[in-house]
Enzyme design. Structure first.
Site: not given
Ligand code: CTP
Length: 397
Positions: A210, A280, A290, A323, A337
């Protein structure tokens, strides 16, 4: 939102002694001025062989004192009016005089009428001088009185030698001043902060990640430390220096971050601040070697385990701040969320907004919790970090 920069409208008494590093003090004065602190400078006679009072007068837009005799009460008045006294650079001679209570010029006399706990010194000298038992003894005497030491650093010295003796950098000195002037209202808190991106490997050289510089998370860790919390920073790969005085755990993958966060929060953490941009998705398999162009895989991805959700459902869970970095002002999505993951607070920011996205030093956020929402102006990530902890304090009170 009413957040006070700890340096704004504070008065700093800057003492400059005779070392080559004195030229950096001009920048220090200028940076403090930019942060809206008021800087009054005292220069020793030796320092004036390196830089002139005029440079400091211009950089600080304020008065520069050079003699005990130009104002007979300055040695009492200046320390009294100052919120903090900073000696940068501090020579071996100044350190010796300060530790022994010798008062033979304006700066050393002022130091006798300061509270030790409000003095920061940034030593600068040749490494042999720094290692000399007399200098070390004098420094321990000063730190035992509560004087705050910043640096010296290791590196190439003005004499051409390598060693420990370089004056701390201007950002480190500003950091120490900010920390000393910050209210200690998070004493007793044990805070786990995450920062940066994670990397999900396809093979030993390729990964999915990311966009994230880690700056917001590092600013949160430093702000929590400055306010007296015990801080653990769990960070994915970034180009940043971990803040001093913070326990630092580097990780790479979402799985490693999951293990580190669940492990650390289980050790009596009172708060988790998840500023990391956790991937995610992760490739279902990771090739041992590789992949060649010919083997270009059809990417099969699986969801990573959600770290916040796991901590939120653990017994004795800490206060959780998450966040939501969105592209667009989708506050509803952030609110959802927060509810879905059982967070106590979520910090929304629109990464598409100029000055509030990736890699920059500023941010504008909306702090959302169960009882309301507060938007900040566009401000430094350090100020945003303090605004978040201000709100946490209000909620926990
Ligand atoms: N987060 C987490 N574990 C994950 C992914 C995200 O704890 N595997 C946390 C991030 O650090 C952030 C929060 O969840 O504080 C929201 O993350 P985000 O990726 O924006 O939310 P998602 O719930 O994953 O939703 P989406 O990707 O659908 O926007």
């Amino acid at each position: 939102m009413n957040f006070l920069n700890p340096l704004k409208n504070r008065s700093v008494l800057l003492g400059i002694t005779g070392g080559v590093a004195a030229y950096k003090s001009v920048e220090l004065a200028r940076r403090l001025y930019d942060e809206e602190a008021s800087v009054v400078t005292i220069m020793t006679e030796a320092s004036r062989h390196f830089i002139t009072p005029l440079s400091l007068e211009v950089a600080s837009r304020n008065r520069v004192y050079t003699s005990l005799w130009e104002d007979p009460l300055a040695h009492i008045r200046l320390p009294k009016e100052a919120d903090i006294t900073v000696i940068a650079p501090a020579t071996a001679n100044l350190i010796a005089k300060f530790s022994q209570g010798i008062a033979d010029d304006l700066l050393s006399t002022c130091l006798l009428s300061c509270s030790s706990k409000k003095v920061i010194i940034a030593p600068a000298m040749n490494w042999r001088m720094y290692e000399n038992p007399a200098v070390q003894r004098n420094l321990s005497q000063l730190t035992s009185q509560g004087v705050i030491l910043v640096g010296p650093e290791q590196g190439s010295l003005a004499c051409g030698e390598e060693g420990t003796g370089r004056m701390a950098g201007v950002p480190e000195i500003i950091d120490a001043i900010r920390s000393a002037l910050t209210k200690k209202d998070l004493v007793g808190e044990r805070i786990v902060v995450t920062a940066g991106p994670t990397r999900e490997y396809l093979d030993p050289v390729r990964f999915i990640s990311n966009r994230s510089s880690g700056k917001m998370g590092y600013a949160l860790a430093a702000a929590a430390r400055d306010r007296g919390a015990v801080v653990t920073l769990i960070s994915g790969p970034t180009s940043l220096q971990p803040p001093a005085g913070v326990r630092y755990i580097p990780v790479e993958t979402a799985a490693a971050m999951f293990a580190a966060v669940t492990g650390e929060t289980a050790r009596a953490a009172t708060m988790l601040v998840m500023a990391a941009a956790v991937a995610d998705f992760s490739p279902e398999t990771r090739a041992e070697t590789k992949l060649g162009k010919k083997d270009m895989p059809q990417l099969k991805l699986r969801m990573t385990d959600d770290i916040i959700a796991a901590v939120a459902s653990s017994p004795g869970r800490p206060f959780i701040v998450g966040f939501a970095a969105e592209t667009g002002r989708d506050l509803d999505r952030a609110r959802q969320k927060m509810r879905d993951k059982q967070m106590d607070m979520i910090v929304f920011n629109d990464v598409a907004e100029p000055g509030a996205g990736f890699d920059v030093d500023t941010n504008r956020v909306v702090i959302i919790d169960r009882s309301g929402e507060q938007g900040t102006e566009l401000m430094s990530k350090n100020s945003v970090a303090h605004a978040i902890f201000d709100r946490v304090r209000e909620i926990k009170a």
